[in-house]
Structures are given as C-alpha cells and as structure tokens.
Design an enzyme around this catalytic site. Structure first.
Site, PDB file in Angstrom:
ATOM      1  N   LYS A   1       0.947  -1.307  -0.083  1.00 29.13           N
ATOM      2  CA  LYS A   1      -0.027   0.062  -0.016  1.00 29.13           C
ATOM      3  C   LYS A   1       0.728   1.062  -0.073  1.00 29.13           C
ATOM      4  O   LYS A   1       1.678   1.313   1.135  1.00 29.13           O
ATOM      5  CB  LYS A   1      -0.837  -0.118   1.258  1.00 29.13           C
ATOM      6  CG  LYS A   1      -2.160   1.136   1.247  1.00 29.13           C
ATOM      7  CD  LYS A   1      -2.737   0.597   2.499  1.00 29.13           C
ATOM      8  CE  LYS A   1      -3.675   1.964   2.766  1.00 29.13           C
ATOM      9  NZ  LYS A   1      -4.685   1.631   4.032  1.00 29.13           N
TER      10      LYS A   1
ATOM     11  N   ASP B   1     -13.631   2.627  11.417  1.00 27.58           N
ATOM     12  CA  ASP B   1     -14.051   2.430   9.944  1.00 27.58           C
ATOM     13  C   ASP B   1     -14.253   1.042   9.534  1.00 27.58           C
ATOM     14  O   ASP B   1     -13.925   0.495   8.510  1.00 27.58           O
ATOM     15  CB  ASP B   1     -12.771   3.011   9.176  1.00 27.58           C
ATOM     16  CG  ASP B   1     -13.472   3.579   7.692  1.00 27.58           C
ATOM     17  OD1 ASP B   1     -14.805   3.655   7.564  1.00 27.58           O
ATOM     18  OD2 ASP B   1     -12.327   3.476   6.786  1.00 27.58           O
TER      19      ASP B   1
END
Length: 293
Positions: free
Chosen positions: A5, A101
């Site tokens: 990432k 989240d």
C-alpha cells in the site's frame, strides 16, 4: 507474497493515518487482523507492507465482483472472524483500540475465506484513564457511521459495534448500506415482521445465501444485527457478546444442516489460479469514503 500500500508521492495526505496504522499494527497480533510485515517512511515515500490476503474484500464477494459466492454458513464464519478481530481490539488489546472504519471493504478474505479486519488508519486508542470514550473529530464512512458518535463526537467501542451491525445486514442482503437514498437499517426495520418466516425479509435477502433451502439462524442473526445498530450505544452489545451469539447461531445452523461448522467451499479456486504477480491491493492511501465533519 506480500501486499503493498503506497501513498501518492505528490500528496502528504494520509501521513497521520500512516503513522497510526504502523504504531497500532506493530503491537497487535490476531489471526483475524491483517498483519503488518514492514513499512517505509523516508525519501518522500509512505509504504506499508502487509501479509498477502488473496481473496479480496467482503464487499467484492457480496457484489459478485470477485467471482466468489458465499453460502449461509460461510457468511456466518466471515461474521464470526471479523467479530473476533474486533473483540480482540476492544477487550484484549491494551489500551483498548477502536477501529472507527468498520465496513465490508475493510474485511478481507484469505485463501480459506477466513475474515481479516484491515485498514487501521482511522483507529484510535483509549488510554487507561478511567474514561470509556474519546472526544474526537467525527470520522468514518457514511452508511456505517454511528449516529450517536456523529451527534456527540464521543467515540466509544460501541461505535464499532454499530458499524459491524451494518456489515451484518450487508452479509444477508448483499446490499450497500445506502442505495438510492435508502438506508439498509431503515429498510430492514420497515420490512421486518417477526410473525412470518425469515421475518418477512425474503425479498431483500441475497438469493445466493441459499434461499429455497432451510436457513436456520437467520432470524437470530437479524435480531443480533438490529441490537448492534440500536441508536443508543448503551443498548448495543459488546463485541465479546456478539462473538458468543454468532458462535451459537453457527452451531444451530450446522446442526440443522448436518454439516461441520467449518464447511469446505471451492468458490475461491479461480483466485488460486490467478497469476501470482497480480497485486490486488496496491493503491494509494485511500481513506476516501471517510466522512470528515
């Protein structure tokens, strides 16, 4: 095999989230959390290196995008795995960690379709100060956001419980939380009729769940999901209790089907035949969809 990432070089947005994720994942270890292998934070680069999780995220499976179809028992196992990961963060991590989240995009599936909670960039730790909440700017994803947290800016572990309840409703309907202005929580509330089979939810249940067969435990699962999305946090169960209830539902469903509670599912074989160089998760730091009010 690892997953990378990488932040966009031209943007420093995500720096705070990057550091939070590194710090958090460096001190938590659980089979239902995505593991951090390493990172780079120099020469203008922000890179996270994770264990490779080959079968994409839960949202892609529910939408059919991944080619994976989950039956009822496997959906229960995915829910249990994600719940165990969250319960670890809430009840065993020291200090307590709130993910902030939780959504189907942040639940990844490994080669055996076991769930792993991912993306901790918005996570917060509650230090051992006697407080069970944190006063903080509201962040999260619309559709999953705890209304009490939104109104009070008081973040608690029950905010994750609310988000998880929305994921549970996604698991049985395969619908996104908000579609054409319709909120899945309200749709289920308005459609439910506990005097009827499957609570009268046949028309909104995902057909791939196994409609047409005897589905045991669906009503219990719906009851639990609706308890998780109670508007007041005090009325919601803790994740440890959610884990116990899902385990119970699995035992009931497995006993009825006469199967092992951990059935083998061949639906991920296509993914195993993919080119091993395929990078499913290489993307810029994307906390998009995050609501920042």
């Amino acid at each position: 095999m690892v997953a990378i990432k990488r932040a966009k070089r031209e943007s420093m947005q995500g720096g705070v989230e990057f550091k939070a994720e590194v710090e958090l994942l460096s001190r938590v270890h659980h089979k239902n959390l995505v593991g951090l292998v390493g990172f780079c934070f120099e020469q203008g680069e922000q890179i996270l290196v994770y264990q490779y999780v080959p079968n994409g995220d839960l949202r892609d499976s529910l939408s059919g995008k991944s080619g994976i179809r989950l039956d009822w028992m496997r959906r229960l196992q995915v829910a249990l795995g994600a719940a165990r990961g969250l319960a670890y963060l809430h009840e065993l991590a020291s200090p307590t960690i709130i993910h902030r989240d939780i959504k189907s995009n942040n639940i990844l599936l490994d080669k055996d379709l076991n769930a792993k909670v991912a993306d901790f960039g918005l996570s917060k730790s509650i230090a051992d100060s006697g407080m069970d909440h944190l006063s903080t700017q509201v962040k999260g994803t619309l559709g999953y956001l705890d209304p009490e947290y939104y109104m009070t800016q008081q973040l608690t572990d029950k905010s994750d419980v609310y988000s998880f309840g929305v994921v549970m409703l996604e698991l049985i309907t395969a619908r996104r939380p908000i579609v054409q202005g319709k909120y899945i929580v309200r749709v289920v509330q308005m459609t439910m009729d506990k005097s009827k089979d499957l609570y009268n939810l046949d028309d909104i249940l995902d057909p791939f769940i196994g409609l047409g067969t005897e589905l045991k435990g669906v009503e219990m699962f719906v009851d639990l999901a609706m308890a998780c999305v109670e508007e007041l946090g005090d009325k919601r169960p803790r994740m440890g209790e959610v884990v116990k209830q899902i385990e119970n539902i699995i035992q009931i469903a497995a006993f009825n089907a006469g199967t092992n509670p951990l059935p083998t599912l061949a639906s991920y074989e296509e993914y195993e035949r993919m080119d091993s160089t395929t990078d499913l998760y290489s993307r810029p730091f994307d906390y998009s969809g995050a609501f920042d009010g």
